[in-house]
Design an enzyme around this catalytic site. Structure first.
Site, PDB file in Angstrom:
ATOM      1  N   ASP A   1       0.819  -1.204   0.000  1.00 58.38           N
ATOM      2  CA  ASP A   1       0.000   0.000   0.000  1.00 58.38           C
ATOM      3  C   ASP A   1       0.863   1.269   0.000  1.00 58.38           C
ATOM      4  O   ASP A   1       1.872   1.351   0.713  1.00 58.38           O
ATOM      5  CB  ASP A   1      -0.868  -0.030   1.268  1.00 58.38           C
ATOM      6  CG  ASP A   1      -1.823   1.133   1.354  1.00 58.38           C
ATOM      7  OD1 ASP A   1      -2.662   1.270   0.445  1.00 58.38           O
ATOM      8  OD2 ASP A   1      -1.723   1.919   2.316  1.00 58.38           O
TER       9      ASP A   1
ATOM     10  N   GLU B   1       1.087  -0.444  -5.130  1.00 64.55           N
ATOM     11  CA  GLU B   1      -0.021   0.500  -5.227  1.00 64.55           C
ATOM     12  C   GLU B   1       0.610   1.886  -5.317  1.00 64.55           C
ATOM     13  O   GLU B   1       0.915   2.530  -4.315  1.00 64.55           O
ATOM     14  CB  GLU B   1      -0.958   0.423  -4.017  1.00 64.55           C
ATOM     15  CG  GLU B   1      -2.254   1.189  -4.258  1.00 64.55           C
ATOM     16  CD  GLU B   1      -2.438   2.454  -3.419  1.00 64.55           C
ATOM     17  OE1 GLU B   1      -3.323   3.265  -3.761  1.00 64.55           O
ATOM     18  OE2 GLU B   1      -1.715   2.649  -2.435  1.00 64.55           O
TER      19      GLU B   1
HETATM   20  C1  GLC Z   1      -3.714   9.416  -3.349  1.00 67.24           C
HETATM   21  C2  GLC Z   1      -2.615   8.445  -3.219  1.00 67.24           C
HETATM   22  C3  GLC Z   1      -3.146   7.057  -3.228  1.00 67.24           C
HETATM   23  C4  GLC Z   1      -4.285   6.928  -2.253  1.00 67.24           C
HETATM   24  C5  GLC Z   1      -5.326   7.969  -2.440  1.00 67.24           C
HETATM   25  C6  GLC Z   1      -6.324   7.894  -1.332  1.00 67.24           C
HETATM   26  O1  GLC Z   1      -4.248   9.353  -4.613  1.00 67.24           O
HETATM   27  O2  GLC Z   1      -1.688   8.570  -4.260  1.00 67.24           O
HETATM   28  O3  GLC Z   1      -2.130   6.189  -2.875  1.00 67.24           O
HETATM   29  O4  GLC Z   1      -4.917   5.723  -2.437  1.00 67.24           O
HETATM   30  O5  GLC Z   1      -4.724   9.199  -2.414  1.00 67.24           O
HETATM   31  O6  GLC Z   1      -7.593   8.205  -1.804  1.00 67.24           O
HETATM   32  C1  GLC Z   2      -4.055   3.438  -0.001  1.00 68.94           C
HETATM   33  C2  GLC Z   2      -5.461   2.938   0.119  1.00 68.94           C
HETATM   34  C3  GLC Z   2      -6.349   4.035   0.577  1.00 68.94           C
HETATM   35  C4  GLC Z   2      -5.846   4.595   1.862  1.00 68.94           C
HETATM   36  C5  GLC Z   2      -4.405   5.007   1.728  1.00 68.94           C
HETATM   37  C6  GLC Z   2      -3.809   5.218   3.066  1.00 68.94           C
HETATM   38  O1  GLC Z   2      -3.876   4.277  -1.048  1.00 68.94           O
HETATM   39  O2  GLC Z   2      -5.870   2.416  -1.114  1.00 68.94           O
HETATM   40  O3  GLC Z   2      -7.662   3.585   0.719  1.00 68.94           O
HETATM   41  O4  GLC Z   2      -6.604   5.708   2.219  1.00 68.94           O
HETATM   42  O5  GLC Z   2      -3.601   4.029   1.141  1.00 68.94           O
HETATM   43  O6  GLC Z   2      -3.515   3.954   3.644  1.00 68.94           O
END
Ligand code: GLC
Ligand code: GLC
Length: 646
Positions: free
Chosen positions: A281, A323
């Site tokens: 993540d 991710e």
């Molecule tokens: C941003 C981050 C992503 C995260 C998102 C949360 O786009 O790059 O990692 O999931 O914020 O909504």
């Molecule tokens: C990732 C997850 C998102 C979360 C963020 C912080 O981007 O997809 O849902 O808010 O990380 O953990």
């Protein structure tokens, strides 16, 4: 690469280690990986006098985890070493879901495996299941115990049973490893709050605002509306702590090698549960540096490569997914620097394709989509995309301004238009999404909303407009058709298979009202799933189309991802087209993003070496007949053209 210092150190470490593994694999893999580990450690932590101690501790962790790994899993690792491209297969189709919202809990999940199989799903991404606070947990992305299943979902044994059931059914499991931050209720954070200096060093803590203020000059904000800024004052600790996401998500401090070791230990501990793929993540954020945006930094890649090297030594059958929802040119860097094989993450989200597809939906043309896809850098062999249309997060318009310019639009205005269209504010828009995290400082905004509502089904149903309902279901199917045939693993989002609309109940939930991503995180009503059997309903149409498309995917060898997706120019701005070339067969995909029919020219198809006299559409299984050299492709329809066998 061989390094004499690493060699001498490894010899010393190994001579002190008992050898109770009973096979050669550990030592062989360690010897292959250790030099890579050594030089990355040196770059990251070379200034520390205790560098070698940390390396020794790491090897001990790897050894320990290897000895704890079950015989079955070691067997599976060896099998996957032979079939090292297992995840490139066209036979894998995934679905991501929240266990509690999909099936209440883990026990409840087991009987639902049948439903997943009915659709054709054989990879399940379960979003975080580990212990976290009952509130302030960001849907599980704030973990307080990485070794314990949250009792809300069931016991650890329930979890192990789910894994066993999935494997028994020939399915794979993906889970999250939240590596960038912990919950502020994690024991490390609790100890830090109590004044424990060792654990304060696990996080980025500051006595006053001097350094935080310097950081803020260049750090963007992730949640500017609900959690502006990147630092939170902890009363207990009487210090500032870095919190890039929510104020209760404390960023881990990877400049401290102890943190990396702890997290690698956790990765391998969980790998020994039998998980097939880890979704790492928020990988872009793991390394911070003053004067930068603290995203995608070179040292972040080194950290990820160390996760990968460790997994390769102990559990080489495990794959890693990055991710990284970042700019297209940055995303491919998470596959690593080797041009022949990944030395970082095996998979990454194709966030660029996802956002571009929504651009095409909003503009009713494929201009930015075509420009954007073509400018995407190629990825290394042996890696694959996770293709998706929706997920639990918002949609960010992360493609580059150059692509928008190349399509003849002005970037700022265009992005504003897309947000207005997808949130239904643009006159005549079919979409019903919500603006996510508008930032008045720079005008940035993202979009929340379920696939079906963004595709127009919600407004069509409200208006009782049958024609619009039909078009909305076509849009949903069209997007799935692209995701399923483009190179990579398609990852469906739970509920989308039933054209689930927005869920506005989060407005009444005090803990969720500030985060409208909950509008597209549905609670599955199993009575409603029966609608998939009622002819004529959108649920029926979408469900059966997806199911049928997955069948076609499984039978299309050329759809395995050997970097054999080639986007072609359809000479028509409303069409998006690509070819999947295989040894036996090829497929030409043509998708119409316009609400009017488009003509496909037989000569154009023939120019890609397809015999137009024996063309078949793999989806409808009908022959394609050109009238006077053209074929009319209806609004929002697609073709999966292939040559019929004689
Ligand atoms: C941003 C981050 C992503 C995260 C998102 C949360 O786009 O790059 O990692 O999931 O914020 O909504
Ligand atoms: C990732 C997850 C998102 C979360 C963020 C912080 O981007 O997809 O849902 O808010 O990380 O953990």
């Amino acid at each position: 690469m061989y390094d004499p210092r690493a060699h001498i150190l490894l010899k010393r470490i190994l001579s002190d280690l008992p050898d109770k593994t009973g096979d050669d694999d550990f030592r062989l893999r360690l010897s292959a990986g250790f030099h890579g580990i050594y030089n990355r450690f040196e770059t990251l932590y070379g200034q520390r006098p205790d560098l070698e101690q940390y390396l020794e501790d790491l090897v001990k962790i790897l050894y320990q985890k290897y000895t704890e790994r079950s015989r079955e899993l070691k067997q599976r690792d060896r099998q996957r070493e032979k079939e090292h491209d297992w995840f490139l297969s066209h036979r894998i189709t995934g679905m991501m879901l929240y266990v509690d919202r999909f099936s209440d809990d883990l026990k409840g999940f087991i009987p639902k495996i049948k439903y997943l199989k009915e659709i054709g799903i054989n990879l399940v991404h379960m979003m975080p299941l580990l212990e976290g606070p009952p509130e302030k947990n960001d849907g599980g992305y704030a973990v307080s115990n990485y070794r314990k299943t949250d009792p809300r979902y069931g016991t650890h044994d329930d979890f192990l049973q789910v894994i066993a059931e999935l494997h028994k059914n020939g399915m794979y499991l993906m889970t999250d490893l939240v590596i960038n931050h912990t919950s502020d209720e994690h024991p490390w954070a609790l100890k830090a709050k109590q004044g424990d200096l060792v654990h304060q060093e696990y996080y980025h803590t500051f006595k006053d605002r001097t350094v935080p203020d310097l950081f803020e000059r260049s750090l963007p904000e992730i949640f500017p509306e609900s959690c502006p800024g990147n630092f939170t004052f902890s009363e207990e600790m009487d210090q500032w702590v870095m919190t890039v996401f929510h104020d209760y998500q404390w960023d881990l401090n990877y400049t401290n090698p102890r943190v990396l070791l702890e997290m690698i230990d956790i990765l391998l501990h969980q790998a020994n549960w039998g998980i097939d793929i880890f979704r790492l993540d928020a990988v872009a954020f793991v390394w911070k540096q003053l004067g930068t945006q603290s995203q995608n930094l070179p040292h972040a890649h080194l950290i990820l490569q160390l996760y990968k090297l460790s997994a390769q030594i102990v559990a080489p059958g495990v794959a890693l997914l990055a991710e990284a929802i970042v700019a297209p040119g940055e995303i491919v860097r998470y596959f690593g620097t080797s041009s022949v094989w990944s030395n970082e993450c095996d998979m990454a989200y194709n966030a660029t394709l996802m956002a571009l597809l929504w651009d095409a939906m909003a503009t009713h043309n494929a201009r930015v989509l075509n420009a954007g896809i073509r400018s995407m850098p190629s990825k290394p062999k042996g890696t694959t995309w996770i293709n998706y249309i929706r997920c639990h997060d918002d949609i960010g318009l992360g493609y580059s301004d150059e692509n928008i310019l190349a399509a003849g639009y002005s970037p700022q205005e265009h992005r504003r238009f897309i947000v207005n269209f997808l949130t239904g504010r643009f006159k005549g828009s079919f979409a019903q999404g919500l603006t996510f995290m508008f930032n008045p400082k720079n005008g940035d905004a993202r979009i929340s909303g379920s696939l079906a509502s963004l595709a127009g089904l919600e407004s069509a149903v409200e208006d009782g407009d049958r024609k619009q309902i039909e078009l909305a279901t076509r849009r949903i199917i069209l997007l799935h058709a692209i995701m399923l045939s483009y190179g990579g693993i398609p990852m469906l989002y739970y509920g989308d298979e039933l054209a689930t609309l927005n869920d506005y109940t989060f407005f009444e939930d005090a803990d969720r009202v500030d985060d409208n991503r909950w509008v597209h995180r549905p609670l599955i009503d199993w009575k409603k799933t029966e609608d998939r059997k009622k002819k004529g309903l959108p649920e029926y149409i979408v469900f059966n189309a997806i199911r049928k498309m997955i069948r076609v995917r499984c039978a299309s060898e050329e759809w395995a991802d050997y970097n054999n997706t080639k986007v072609i120019d359809a000479n028509n701005e409303y069409l998006f087209s690509f070819i999947r070339r295989g040894k036996q067969a090829s497929t030409m995909v043509i998708a119409n993003f316009k609400d009017e029919a488009q003509s496909i020219d037989a000569r154009w198809v023939a120019s890609y070496n397809f015999d137009v006299h024996r063309l078949r559409d793999k989806y409808t299984k009908s022959n394609i007949i050109f009238y006077e050299g053209t074929f009319e492709l209806e609004p929002y329809r697609f073709l999966w053209l292939t040559e019929a066998a004689n």
